[in-house]
Design a protein around this motif. Structure first.
Motif, PDB file in Angstrom:
ATOM      1  N   UNK A 196       0.823  -1.199   0.000  1.00 40.80           N
ATOM      2  CA  UNK A 196       0.000   0.000   0.000  1.00 40.80           C
ATOM      3  C   UNK A 196       0.854   1.244   0.000  1.00 40.80           C
ATOM      4  N   UNK A 197       0.603   2.125   0.949  1.00 39.82           N
ATOM      5  CA  UNK A 197       1.364   3.375   1.042  1.00 39.82           C
ATOM      6  C   UNK A 197       2.516   3.269   2.045  1.00 39.82           C
ATOM      7  N   UNK A 198       2.949   2.054   2.346  1.00 34.52           N
ATOM      8  CA  UNK A 198       4.003   1.857   3.344  1.00 34.52           C
ATOM      9  C   UNK A 198       5.163   1.057   2.762  1.00 34.52           C
ATOM     10  N   UNK A 199       6.358   1.361   3.266  1.00 32.11           N
ATOM     11  CA  UNK A 199       7.553   0.598   2.915  1.00 32.11           C
ATOM     12  C   UNK A 199       8.318   0.278   4.191  1.00 32.11           C
ATOM     13  N   UNK A 200       9.158  -0.756   4.101  1.00 29.14           N
ATOM     14  CA  UNK A 200       9.997  -1.156   5.216  1.00 29.14           C
ATOM     15  C   UNK A 200      11.440  -1.245   4.730  1.00 29.14           C
ATOM     16  N   UNK A 201      12.383  -0.830   5.598  1.00 29.25           N
ATOM     17  CA  UNK A 201      13.789  -0.977   5.242  1.00 29.25           C
ATOM     18  C   UNK A 201      14.305  -2.326   5.723  1.00 29.25           C
ATOM     19  N   UNK A 202      15.581  -2.607   5.429  1.00 28.79           N
ATOM     20  CA  UNK A 202      16.137  -3.922   5.738  1.00 28.79           C
ATOM     21  C   UNK A 202      16.269  -4.153   7.235  1.00 28.79           C
ATOM     22  N   UNK A 203      16.170  -3.081   8.027  1.00 30.26           N
ATOM     23  CA  UNK A 203      16.208  -3.228   9.483  1.00 30.26           C
ATOM     24  C   UNK A 203      14.824  -3.367  10.098  1.00 30.26           C
ATOM     25  N   UNK A 204      13.795  -3.352   9.242  1.00 30.81           N
ATOM     26  CA  UNK A 204      12.435  -3.521   9.723  1.00 30.81           C
ATOM     27  C   UNK A 204      11.723  -2.231  10.076  1.00 30.81           C
ATOM     28  N   UNK A 213       9.137  21.335  -0.253  1.00 33.88           N
ATOM     29  CA  UNK A 213       8.929  19.911  -0.029  1.00 33.88           C
ATOM     30  C   UNK A 213       7.921  19.409  -1.053  1.00 33.88           C
ATOM     31  N   UNK A 214       8.222  18.260  -1.661  1.00 34.59           N
ATOM     32  CA  UNK A 214       7.299  17.674  -2.640  1.00 34.59           C
ATOM     33  C   UNK A 214       6.604  16.457  -2.034  1.00 34.59           C
ATOM     34  N   UNK A 215       5.284  16.403  -2.245  1.00 37.80           N
ATOM     35  CA  UNK A 215       4.472  15.254  -1.859  1.00 37.80           C
ATOM     36  C   UNK A 215       3.894  14.619  -3.119  1.00 37.80           C
ATOM     37  N   UNK A 216       4.044  13.294  -3.244  1.00 40.87           N
ATOM     38  CA  UNK A 216       3.467  12.570  -4.387  1.00 40.87           C
ATOM     39  C   UNK A 216       3.100  11.163  -3.933  1.00 40.87           C
ATOM     40  N   UNK A 217       2.177  11.053  -2.971  1.00 37.62           N
ATOM     41  CA  UNK A 217       1.827   9.734  -2.429  1.00 37.62           C
ATOM     42  C   UNK A 217       1.018   8.912  -3.423  1.00 37.62           C
ATOM     43  N   UNK A 218       0.857   7.622  -3.165  1.00 41.19           N
ATOM     44  CA  UNK A 218      -0.006   6.797  -4.016  1.00 41.19           C
ATOM     45  C   UNK A 218      -1.427   7.354  -4.073  1.00 41.19           C
ATOM     46  N   UNK A 219      -2.103   7.098  -5.176  1.00 39.65           N
ATOM     47  CA  UNK A 219      -3.468   7.602  -5.361  1.00 39.65           C
ATOM     48  C   UNK A 219      -4.480   6.874  -4.482  1.00 39.65           C
ATOM     49  N   UNK A 220      -4.045   5.820  -3.795  1.00 37.97           N
ATOM     50  CA  UNK A 220      -4.941   4.991  -2.993  1.00 37.97           C
ATOM     51  C   UNK A 220      -5.087   5.476  -1.554  1.00 37.97           C
ATOM     52  N   UNK A 221      -4.384   6.525  -1.142  1.00 38.40           N
ATOM     53  CA  UNK A 221      -4.414   6.927   0.263  1.00 38.40           C
ATOM     54  C   UNK A 221      -5.822   7.349   0.684  1.00 38.40           C
ATOM     55  N   UNK A 222      -6.087   7.176   1.994  1.00 37.94           N
ATOM     56  CA  UNK A 222      -7.392   7.525   2.540  1.00 37.94           C
ATOM     57  C   UNK A 222      -7.255   8.402   3.769  1.00 37.94           C
ATOM     58  N   UNK A 223      -8.318   8.475   4.546  1.00 41.56           N
ATOM     59  CA  UNK A 223      -8.333   9.332   5.734  1.00 41.56           C
ATOM     60  C   UNK A 223      -7.207   8.991   6.702  1.00 41.56           C
ATOM     61  N   UNK A 224      -6.953   7.696   6.907  1.00 43.60           N
ATOM     62  CA  UNK A 224      -5.945   7.280   7.884  1.00 43.60           C
ATOM     63  C   UNK A 224      -4.561   7.771   7.491  1.00 43.60           C
ATOM     64  N   UNK A 225      -4.229   7.647   6.213  1.00 45.45           N
ATOM     65  CA  UNK A 225      -2.908   8.081   5.760  1.00 45.45           C
ATOM     66  C   UNK A 225      -2.767   9.598   5.819  1.00 45.45           C
ATOM     67  N   UNK A 226      -3.830  10.320   5.491  1.00 43.58           N
ATOM     68  CA  UNK A 226      -3.792  11.776   5.587  1.00 43.58           C
ATOM     69  C   UNK A 226      -3.566  12.204   7.029  1.00 43.58           C
ATOM     70  N   UNK A 227      -4.274  11.578   7.970  1.00 41.83           N
ATOM     71  CA  UNK A 227      -4.127  11.924   9.386  1.00 41.83           C
ATOM     72  C   UNK A 227      -2.728  11.588   9.895  1.00 41.83           C
ATOM     73  N   UNK A 228      -2.203  10.438   9.493  1.00 39.17           N
ATOM     74  CA  UNK A 228      -0.859  10.043   9.935  1.00 39.17           C
ATOM     75  C   UNK A 228       0.190  10.992   9.364  1.00 39.17           C
ATOM     76  N   UNK A 229       0.023  11.346   8.087  1.00 41.67           N
ATOM     77  CA  UNK A 229       0.950  12.321   7.507  1.00 41.67           C
ATOM     78  C   UNK A 229       0.937  13.617   8.306  1.00 41.67           C
ATOM     79  N   UNK A 230      -0.258  14.127   8.584  1.00 37.34           N
ATOM     80  CA  UNK A 230      -0.376  15.407   9.274  1.00 37.34           C
ATOM     81  C   UNK A 230       0.322  15.366  10.629  1.00 37.34           C
TER      82      UNK A 230
END
Length: 387
Positions: A17-25, A347-364
């Motif tokens: 989805x709109x999340x990624x993980x690095x090699x350290x988790x 600052x540039x924002x270009x998140x996935x088009x699938x984001x919803x209320x939860x992602x907007x709130x977390x970003x804020x």
């Protein structure tokens, strides 16, 4: 690896989805989206299924043959864009290279683009890119290419009957999501038509629903002669395209351009699936809705570091009052948020088009915390100027 990019900010392992993980988790909310590429986010089932299904059939056949996914995607793109013919490439810079050759076919010597623009890094597209720091190590550039100020007055002064084309981004993404003056595209269409020059719109970053419309030129009520596409077109799979309109769709004739990989069955099948999902899931409208929510959230933070917000939909620029963009990016990443410093004060924002209320709130929440942290590290002189 050749040292063509700075040291990586992290080594990423996987995403969902709109999340990624690095090699350290460590988990991050991804509001860069592969630089406006990952329209469906990471590992979307539609994307994964399209790759697996087509890879199990045929991946590459060369341009001596056609394939069903290629023809279907060409039909879909002409419907969505209103254009008449498609040339497929593997990237955005290749789409611009095709546009340069299209312009050359007019027989006119001059091609105009705008200062601070970005059209790619191959020699033709670099020649159109209005960033001297990127151009200078590689001069001499393509003859006949000129950059003009992004004003209607400058365009009026530069246009003449020896101009082959104007190549323009409707929003200058790599400059920091900088909007053109109101009415610029409409004026450019009228002025180029008046002298018989092509209007070529670079929607590599703005297209495919990112701005809350399928394409900015459509929102502006303009019909170009050609439009360059890439990034979100493949949702993460490399593909680009140049769509021609009217007479411009017939300027390139057999043998005058080509690509071994361009329009291959795997890339076009994945792109077709991505575009179908964007349509079926209403993600263009979602981009408009979430972009408005993000704009309100950012301006509502009341941070002294934020001067305003530019852009449209889910391609937004946060204009800063000080050149602290890199510090904000670092502070955001420490809090599990990926954003981009497109310029020292933007600052540039270009998140996935699938984001919803939860992602907007977390970003804020996370971005506000990053702003607060960076503001706390600045010092103020007796005159009130930020040091």
């Amino acid at each position: 690896m050749m040292p063509t990019v700075p040291s990586p900010l992290a080594v990423l392992s996987h995403g969902s989805g709109a999340r990624v993980w690095d090699v350290d988790g460590t988990e991050y909310l991804d509001f860069l989206g592969g630089i406006a590429v990952n329209a469906l986010g990471h590992a979307h089932p539609v994307f994964v299924d399209a790759v697996a299904r087509q890879a199990g059939r045929v991946a590459h056949i060369s341009n001596y043959f056609a394939s069903e996914p290629e023809l279907a995607l060409a039909e879909r793109l002409t419907r969505l864009t209103g254009g008449d013919a498609v040339y497929f490439t593997n990237s955005g810079t290749e789409a611009i290279e095709a546009a340069v050759k299209l312009a050359r076919r007019t027989g006119r010597p001059r091609i105009l683009s705008l200062t601070s623009s970005f059209h790619g890094r191959t020699m033709g597209s670099l020649s159109l890119t209005g960033k001297p720091a990127l151009q200078d190590p590689f001069r001499p550039l393509l003859p006949g290419t000129e950059q003009i100020a992004p004003t209607i007055e400058a365009l009026e002064a530069a246009l003449a009957e020896d101009v082959a084309a104007l190549v323009v981004e409707p929003i200058q993404g790599e400059a920091g999501v900088v909007d053109l003056p109101a009415g610029y595209l409409a004026a450019a269409r009228d002025l180029t038509r008046r002298v018989g020059a092509l209007l070529i719109v670079d929607e590599i970053q703005t297209g495919i629903g990112r701005t809350g419309d399928w394409f900015v030129y459509q929102a502006e009520g303009v019909t170009p002669d050609a439009v360059a596409l890439a990034k979100g077109l493949g949702g993460g799979f490399p593909i680009g395209a140049l769509v021609g309109f009217g007479d411009a769709a017939r300027l390139l004739q057999p043998g005058q351009h080509g690509s071994t990989y361009g329009g291959n069955p795997l890339a076009t099948a994945v792109s077709g699936a991505v575009l179908a999902e964007i349509e079926d899931a209403g993600l263009v409208a979602n981009a408009a809705l979430r972009g408005a929510q993000l704009r309100d959230a950012i301006t509502g933070m009341g941070s002294p570091l934020v001067a305003g917000v530019s852009g449209r939909g889910l391609l937004l620029g946060i204009v800063l009052t000080a050149p602290v963009a890199s510090a904000i990016v670092a502070a955001a990443q420490e809090r599990g948020l990926i954003v981009n410093a497109a310029a020292d004060s933007r600052i540039r924002l270009a998140p996935p088009l699938i984001i919803g209320d939860a992602e907007v709130a977390e970003f804020a929440e996370k971005f506000a915390a990053a702003l607060t942290a960076v503001h706390a590290t600045t010092t103020t002189s007796p005159t009130g100027a930020t040091a």
